[in-house]
Design a protein around this motif. Structure first.
Motif, PDB file in Angstrom:
ATOM      1  N   LEU A   3       5.505   4.387   6.988  1.00  0.00           N
ATOM      2  CA  LEU A   3       4.485   5.411   6.786  1.00  0.00           C
ATOM      3  C   LEU A   3       5.049   6.803   7.087  1.00  0.00           C
ATOM      4  N   ARG A   4       5.885   6.895   8.097  1.00  0.00           N
ATOM      5  CA  ARG A   4       6.528   8.186   8.402  1.00  0.00           C
ATOM      6  C   ARG A   4       7.416   8.648   7.246  1.00  0.00           C
ATOM      7  N   ARG A   5       8.111   7.708   6.618  1.00  0.00           N
ATOM      8  CA  ARG A   5       8.949   8.069   5.465  1.00  0.00           C
ATOM      9  C   ARG A   5       8.069   8.572   4.311  1.00  0.00           C
ATOM     10  N   LEU A   6       6.941   7.904   4.090  1.00  0.00           N
ATOM     11  CA  LEU A   6       6.013   8.359   3.060  1.00  0.00           C
ATOM     12  C   LEU A   6       5.476   9.746   3.410  1.00  0.00           C
ATOM     13  N   ASP A   7       5.114   9.943   4.651  1.00  0.00           N
ATOM     14  CA  ASP A   7       4.615  11.240   5.091  1.00  0.00           C
ATOM     15  C   ASP A   7       5.661  12.330   4.841  1.00  0.00           C
ATOM     16  N   HIS A   8       6.926  12.003   5.109  1.00  0.00           N
ATOM     17  CA  HIS A   8       8.012  12.965   4.877  1.00  0.00           C
ATOM     18  C   HIS A   8       8.095  13.319   3.386  1.00  0.00           C
ATOM     19  N   ILE A   9       8.006  12.310   2.515  1.00  0.00           N
ATOM     20  CA  ILE A   9       8.040  12.541   1.066  1.00  0.00           C
ATOM     21  C   ILE A   9       6.873  13.428   0.658  1.00  0.00           C
ATOM     22  N   MET A  10       5.699  13.136   1.210  1.00  0.00           N
ATOM     23  CA  MET A  10       4.513  13.919   0.854  1.00  0.00           C
ATOM     24  C   MET A  10       4.626  15.364   1.347  1.00  0.00           C
ATOM     25  N   LYS A  11       5.182  15.559   2.505  1.00  0.00           N
ATOM     26  CA  LYS A  11       5.350  16.934   3.015  1.00  0.00           C
ATOM     27  C   LYS A  11       6.386  17.706   2.217  1.00  0.00           C
ATOM     28  N   MET A  12       7.425  17.021   1.788  1.00  0.00           N
ATOM     29  CA  MET A  12       8.472  17.683   0.994  1.00  0.00           C
ATOM     30  C   MET A  12       7.943  18.100  -0.372  1.00  0.00           C
ATOM     31  N   GLY A  13       6.992  17.336  -0.905  1.00  0.00           N
ATOM     32  CA  GLY A  13       6.464  17.639  -2.230  1.00  0.00           C
ATOM     33  C   GLY A  13       5.232  18.511  -2.223  1.00  0.00           C
ATOM     34  N   SER A  14       4.801  18.975  -1.053  1.00  0.00           N
ATOM     35  CA  SER A  14       3.608  19.820  -0.966  1.00  0.00           C
ATOM     36  C   SER A  14       4.009  21.281  -1.035  1.00  0.00           C
ATOM     37  N   PRO A  15       3.141  22.094  -1.668  1.00  0.00           N
ATOM     38  CA  PRO A  15       3.436  23.530  -1.678  1.00  0.00           C
ATOM     39  C   PRO A  15       3.360  24.110  -0.281  1.00  0.00           C
ATOM     40  N   SER A  16       4.195  25.051   0.018  1.00  0.00           N
ATOM     41  CA  SER A  16       4.238  25.641   1.367  1.00  0.00           C
ATOM     42  C   SER A  16       3.099  26.596   1.569  1.00  0.00           C
ATOM     43  N   ALA A  37       0.834  -1.205   0.000  1.00  0.00           N
ATOM     44  CA  ALA A  37       0.000   0.000   0.000  1.00  0.00           C
ATOM     45  C   ALA A  37       0.870   1.256   0.000  1.00  0.00           C
ATOM     46  N   ILE A  38       1.886   1.268   0.834  1.00  0.00           N
ATOM     47  CA  ILE A  38       2.762   2.441   0.904  1.00  0.00           C
ATOM     48  C   ILE A  38       3.471   2.663  -0.427  1.00  0.00           C
ATOM     49  N   GLN A  39       3.925   1.597  -1.071  1.00  0.00           N
ATOM     50  CA  GLN A  39       4.564   1.739  -2.388  1.00  0.00           C
ATOM     51  C   GLN A  39       3.573   2.282  -3.424  1.00  0.00           C
ATOM     52  N   ALA A  40       2.324   1.816  -3.348  1.00  0.00           N
ATOM     53  CA  ALA A  40       1.301   2.311  -4.269  1.00  0.00           C
ATOM     54  C   ALA A  40       1.064   3.802  -4.049  1.00  0.00           C
ATOM     55  N   PHE A  41       0.964   4.203  -2.786  1.00  0.00           N
ATOM     56  CA  PHE A  41       0.732   5.619  -2.492  1.00  0.00           C
ATOM     57  C   PHE A  41       1.937   6.463  -2.887  1.00  0.00           C
ATOM     58  N   LYS A  42       3.120   5.915  -2.732  1.00  0.00           N
ATOM     59  CA  LYS A  42       4.326   6.643  -3.130  1.00  0.00           C
ATOM     60  C   LYS A  42       4.326   6.873  -4.647  1.00  0.00           C
ATOM     61  N   LYS A  43       3.972   5.842  -5.420  1.00  0.00           N
ATOM     62  CA  LYS A  43       3.896   5.992  -6.878  1.00  0.00           C
ATOM     63  C   LYS A  43       2.858   7.040  -7.252  1.00  0.00           C
ATOM     64  N   MET A  44       1.724   7.006  -6.584  1.00  0.00           N
ATOM     65  CA  MET A  44       0.675   7.975  -6.888  1.00  0.00           C
ATOM     66  C   MET A  44       1.149   9.392  -6.559  1.00  0.00           C
ATOM     67  N   TRP A  45       1.809   9.536  -5.421  1.00  0.00           N
ATOM     68  CA  TRP A  45       2.283  10.854  -5.015  1.00  0.00           C
ATOM     69  C   TRP A  45       3.310  11.383  -6.013  1.00  0.00           C
ATOM     70  N   GLU A  46       4.220  10.515  -6.411  1.00  0.00           N
ATOM     71  CA  GLU A  46       5.287  10.915  -7.307  1.00  0.00           C
ATOM     72  C   GLU A  46       4.809  11.182  -8.736  1.00  0.00           C
ATOM     73  N   SER A  47       3.573  10.841  -9.036  1.00  0.00           N
ATOM     74  CA  SER A  47       3.020  11.136 -10.363  1.00  0.00           C
ATOM     75  C   SER A  47       2.740  12.628 -10.540  1.00  0.00           C
ATOM     76  N   HIS A  48       2.687  13.354  -9.433  1.00  0.00           N
ATOM     77  CA  HIS A  48       2.420  14.795  -9.427  1.00  0.00           C
ATOM     78  C   HIS A  48       1.038  15.142  -9.976  1.00  0.00           C
ATOM     79  N   ASN A  49       0.150  14.170 -10.041  1.00  0.00           N
ATOM     80  CA  ASN A  49      -1.223  14.420 -10.475  1.00  0.00           C
ATOM     81  C   ASN A  49      -2.066  14.688  -9.228  1.00  0.00           C
TER      82      ASN A  49
END
Length: 173
Positions: free
Chosen positions: A160-173, A120-132
């Motif tokens: 999950l914390r690592r995924l959260d970190h990736i998601m926070k880094m890729g979010s607009p401030s 699940a985390i890998q799936a969410f990471k792929k989705m996040w990294e799609s930038h869609n």
């Protein structure tokens, strides 16, 4: 009870005619779910219909396409391993089609609750990294579901914390 061919014809009509009421998709989902009530394994013919619907650019944008996810959720154990893998691939590859927030939440929820945490985390990471935006919403919803269901400590929570970190880094401030 409707036949698979009758359901296919109704689905094609939904694709072609924008005047069809959106709840027609809910009715089709209900009929499709009824076909699987008394069977122990989802046949490939029925899974193919789910696959086609969830991969369709026209239907993916319709709000009531989310009606197909609860049936898959409740029948998940009736899917073969290959069907479960194919479903995950479809949901990842077509996440950008799912514009309805209900659909986005439903997809995030089924991935978070029905697949092993690492998958699940890998799936969410792929989705996040799609930038869609739509795929990112699914990843966000799914990560929230995982956050509510995982133990507070351990390797899964750390992932999950690592995924959260990736998601926070890729979010607009």
């Amino acid at each position: 009870m409707e036949t698979l061919e009758a359901l296919r014809l109704r689905i094609q009509a939904c694709r072609r005619d924008s005047r069809w009421k959106s709840n027609t998709l809910s009715d089709i989902a209900f009929s499709l779910d009824n076909l699987t009530l008394a069977i122990p394994v989802i046949p490939n013919e029925i899974f193919l219909i789910y696959s086609e619907i969830l991969s369709d650019a026209v239907l993916g944008e319709k709000p009531h396409t989310a009606s197909f996810i609860p049936a898959l959720f409740s029948d998940f154990d009736k899917l073969s391993d290959a069907q479960q893998d194919a479903l995950l691939d479809i949901l990842i590859q077509h996440a950008s089609l799912y514009r309805s927030q209900i659909m986005q939440f439903s997809v995030g929820d089924i991935i978070a609750r029905k697949y092993p945490c690492d998958i699940a985390i890998q799936a969410f990471k792929k989705m996040w990294e799609s930038h869609n935006l739509h795929a990112r919403n699914i990843a966000h919803f799914g990560a929230n579901v995982l956050s509510l269901t995982l133990p507070r400590e351990g390797s899964e929570r750390n992932a999950l914390r690592r995924l959260d970190h990736i998601m926070k880094m890729g979010s607009p401030s």
